[in-house]
Write a protein that holds these residues in place. Structure first.
Motif: not given
Length: 445
Positions: A282-288, A394-399, A401-404
């Motif tokens: 899930d984290l990888l998908a949000r960073l992508d 940083w913001h995507l990993i820290d939260d 539920h956050a998305h770009y």
């Protein structure tokens, strides 16, 4: 006098141990309070072999002495056995940057004196620990770094193969965009098998390369002989072997990411991500979702900084650790900035590739690059975009539920200060020798 931003704390440590590490041994300096004289210190220095049993014995001895902190320099990879084994004994270990704990210039330098100096700095609270990730992240980092090395090696062998073709007057890379694509590999395999007719070789082209038939015939006319065939066969075999290893590493990286634990799972207010995928996926998908950041870059970034942003309290801390912030140099009334520094080469390489890709997009990051490159140059504009990407990460990993969210390439225009822009334009015209008179516009359209 400026008030301090935070309350000063007493960071002195009473019972410390410092280790100056070499390949086969380590010099240990143990400093403890003197039981006979108040305020005095006792010191003991000895050498320990860099073997598992010797290090575990050292850990037991330090535990018996009540040592609060063990500090060691980052010396190649030789610090890792000391750090991991002593940590397994329940000791608090710090890894410090060797550049920050150098002895006073001009004094004698020995392993013993270096260990004593490091211990004295530690007991006075004058050292800062380096970032050492958890074991799952270290495993992921090992896989991603090995993959990066293999990709570079594969590129080197592809260049060597092209040099062999150039030596034989085969100009395949001048016509084909990717000489190692499906068509290019078929032609090279035919050359190795003994085919020398350029028209027969050109007929092996597929896809869009078929439109360049005449150019291929001219490029494939050369002096390719058995010597070149043997060299090319050896290089292509190496390229195929590295490709297979990279594919296997991709599978290992995917499995490690799927098993990556959530560092917030033990928190009482933790709410798991609603995604059905694992935490790492899930984290990888949000960073992508970040422009310029692909799956490969996202894996490298995650492996280098880890999934726990409590190590970096703010995005500025992370950018400073990655050496993406200019160094401040101030003396008297003069204040300038210096180079950012080297930083983590694996992280900066991935961020540089992502920034280069984002600079070519019609997005906020692309617009940021185009605004900065006009007055700061290509290199500094890329560093600024890389820093912006790292802040987003940083913001995507820290939260969880956050998305770009894309701000759009016109974000700066929509948030432009009209008075400041007018002032700048007037100054530019006056600098060119014009006299400017402003009048309000009557056009309301």
């Amino acid at each position: 006098m400026d008030e301090p931003r935070e309350e000063l704390r007493d960071e002195t440590v009473a019972r410390v141990a410092a280790i100056d590490i070499a390949k086969n041994s380590g010099v240990v300096c143990l400093r403890l309070p003197n039981e006979a004289r108040e305020g005095a210190r006792t010191q003991k220095v000895w050498t320990v072999a860099a073997t598992t049993n010797a290090i575990l014995g050292l850990g037991d001895h330090l535990v018996c002495q009540g040592v609060e902190l063990v500090v060691m320099e980052a010396t190649g990879v030789f610090w890792q056995p000391f750090y991991y084994l002593l940590e397994s004994r329940g000791l608090r270990c710090w890894l410090v940057n060797a550049r920050q704990v150098k002895n006073v210039p001009g004094r004698p330098k020995t392993d013993k004196l270096d260990a004593i100096w490091l211990a004295k700095l530690t007991e006075r609270g004058m050292v800062r620990p380096s970032f050492v990730p958890s074991q799952p992240v270290r495993h992921l980092r090992d896989f991603t770094r090995t993959r990066t090395v293999f990709v570079r090696e594969r590129s080197r062998h592809k260049l060597r193969a092209d040099k062999v073709l150039q030596d034989a007057q085969i100009k395949l890379s001048s016509v084909a965009t990717d000489p190692f694509g499906l068509s290019g590999r078929a032609m090279m395999e035919a050359l190795i098998a003994g085919e020398r007719n350029p028209r027969t070789l050109a007929n092996l082209a597929q896809g869009r390369l078929t439109a360049k038939h005449d150019a291929l015939v001219e490029a494939l006319t050369g002096q390719f002989d058995d010597h070149h065939a043997r060299l090319l066969r050896l290089l292509l075999t190496t390229v195929d072997h590295l490709t297979a290893q990279i594919t296997a590493l991709d599978q290992d990286i995917a499995a490690t990411l799927a098993a990556l634990p959530d560092p917030r799972s033990d928190a009482p207010d933790h709410s798991p991500s609603p995604a059905a995928a694992s935490f790492g996926d899930d984290l990888l998908a949000r960073l992508d979702e970040i422009p310029g950041v692909g799956p490969t870059s996202a894996r490298v970034i995650l492996a280098e900084i880890g999934p726990d942003m409590s190590v970096f309290p703010t995005p500025a801390h992370l950018a400073s650790w990655a050496k993406l912030s200019p160094r401040t140099i101030q003396s008297g009334t003069k204040s300038t900035t210096g180079p950012a520094g080297k930083g983590n080469p694996w992280l900066k390489g991935a961020l540089g590739e992502a920034a280069s890709a984002a600079a070519r997009t019609d997005t906020f990051l692309g617009a940021r690059y185009r605004r900065l490159v006009k007055r700061r140059g290509h290199a500094k504009a890329l560093v600024a975009v890389a820093r912006s990407i790292l802040v987003i990460v940083w913001h995507l990993i820290d939260d969880p539920h956050a998305h770009y969210q894309e701000l759009g390439p016109d974000w700066h225009q929509r948030h432009l200060n009209p008075r400041r822009k007018t002032r700048d334009l007037v100054r530019q015209l006056e600098h060119l020798g014009h006299q400017v008179t402003l009048a309000p516009s009557t056009d309301t359209a």
